[in-house]
Write a protein that holds these residues in place. Structure first.
Motif, PDB file in Angstrom:
ATOM      1  N   LEU A 162       7.872   7.917  -1.282  1.00  0.00           N
ATOM      2  CA  LEU A 162       7.802   8.583  -0.016  1.00  0.00           C
ATOM      3  C   LEU A 162       7.277   7.838   1.072  1.00  0.00           C
ATOM      4  O   LEU A 162       7.289   8.185   2.362  1.00  0.00           O
ATOM      5  CB  LEU A 162       6.563   9.465  -0.228  1.00  0.00           C
ATOM      6  N   TRP A 168       7.880   8.492   4.897  1.00  0.00           N
ATOM      7  CA  TRP A 168       7.068   9.653   5.432  1.00  0.00           C
ATOM      8  C   TRP A 168       5.603   9.116   5.759  1.00  0.00           C
ATOM      9  O   TRP A 168       4.678   9.777   6.629  1.00  0.00           O
ATOM     10  CB  TRP A 168       7.163  10.742   4.703  1.00  0.00           C
ATOM     11  N   HIS A 193      -3.062  12.174   7.286  1.00  0.00           N
ATOM     12  CA  HIS A 193      -1.581  11.517   7.239  1.00  0.00           C
ATOM     13  C   HIS A 193      -1.854  10.410   5.995  1.00  0.00           C
ATOM     14  O   HIS A 193      -1.072  10.258   5.174  1.00  0.00           O
ATOM     15  CB  HIS A 193      -1.160  11.110   8.406  1.00  0.00           C
TER      16      HIS A 193
END
Length: 329
Positions: A162, A168, A193
């Motif tokens: 990821l 991301w 985040h």
């Protein structure tokens, strides 16, 4: 009322025993934090004298030449004043300041992840156990497999897929270092985040245990007489599931949740280390590596208070949820 008073008395004794062990264990370990601090001073070109040693000894928690019982009394007095000493690893910062800066990160990350994993696992486990043998049972092996995977391995896999491959999420850190910490939308968004991957690791690794435990308890509860009686009365399946089966099957999960929530304070040391997350787990690891007894003692104190507090709350809730508990005590 006597049930609750007995519980309070038991936990008061347990707290005193934990504080005593917290005092004794660091003093049984090899090494001296004063020597470590003096060695750092010498590396920076400072001069070490008997007066310097005495000053540092007083700074780090008192005169170690005193009798042990006097040190114990001073230790308890300092605790009641909120004085946990000075950290060697982050000298001259006080232990309470180091913990207060890192504790919120762990409470938010591991606490919310634990609550989310418990709620999802118990809810899914209730539905899977309500209809055993259906296709929903195929979820159980997959989730338990994730529970058996080591934290660091799962964290590395998620980081590679990821963060590195898809890009991301960031690979390390707790927030964008170009931002100033504060209660503003930009910083909070950055913290969310950066914390998504560590949180996902904890949820995936914990979900299977909650699901399997609740599923097995539901299967066992469905054979109880009161469930069969409710079915014979013609109650709706939703009513039986909510008010009879799941209410009794969830009791062991409540106890497990209390223990898990108590250990939130200790954090997930391995997960925080993989992601370089600024939580209490990283501080504890650094304290062990630097023989920072004051910081170790402070972190262990917060872990003890969290575990005892969580278990006390659950014991009180048990007495309210299940009156049979008060009758047996």
């Amino acid at each position: 009322m006597s049930y609750f008073l007995r519980k309070l008395g038991f936990y008061a004794v347990a707290l005193w025993a934990a504080l005593t062990l917290n005092f004794a264990i660091p003093r049984l370990l090899p090494g001296d934090p004063v020597d470590i601090l003096l060695a750092k001073l010498q590396q920076r070109g400072g001069t070490v004298s008997p007066e310097t040693r005495e000053a540092y000894s007083l700074l780090l928690g008192g005169d170690t030449t005193e009798p042990l019982w006097m040190q114990y009394v001073d230790y308890l007095k300092n605790l009641f004043r909120g004085d946990l000493g000075v950290s060697v690893s982050y000298y001259p910062a006080e232990v309470s300041d180091v913990i207060s800066q890192s504790l919120p990160w762990t409470v938010v990350l591991v606490g919310l992840s634990t609550i989310l994993a418990a709620v999802l696992g118990v809810t899914l486990g209730a539905f899977v156990g309500w209809k055993p043998g259906t296709w929903l049972d195929s979820l159980v092996p997959a989730t338990t497999l994730l529970a058996a995977v080591p934290y660091f391995w799962l964290a590395l896999i998620l980081t590679y897929l990821l963060a590195r491959v898809l890009g991301w999420f960031p690979m390390q850190g707790g927030y964008d270092v170009t931002l100033s910490p504060g209660w503003n939308a930009e910083f909070i968004g950055s913290a969310i985040h950066y914390g998504f991957l560590p949180a996902l690791t904890i949820v995936l690794a914990s979900l299977g245990g909650w699901l399997l435990g609740m599923r097995n308890m539901m299967v066992s509860t469905l054979s109880e007489d009161y469930v069969l009686t409710a079915e014979a009365k013609g109650l709706s399946p939703r009513k039986i599931l909510r008010s009879y089966a799941s209410r009794n099957a969830v009791l062991p999960s409540v106890a497990g949740f209390a223990i898990s929530l108590g250990f939130v304070v200790s954090g997930s040391v391995i997960t925080e280390q993989v992601f370089s997350y600024p939580g209490i787990g990283s501080r504890l690891l650094g304290a062990v590596q630097n023989n920072d007894y004051a910081l170790m003692q402070g972190v262990f104190l917060f872990i003890t208070l969290a575990v005892l507090g969580a278990n006390l709350v659950v014991d009180m809730l048990y007495g309210v949820i299940d009156p049979r508990t008060r009758a047996r005590s």
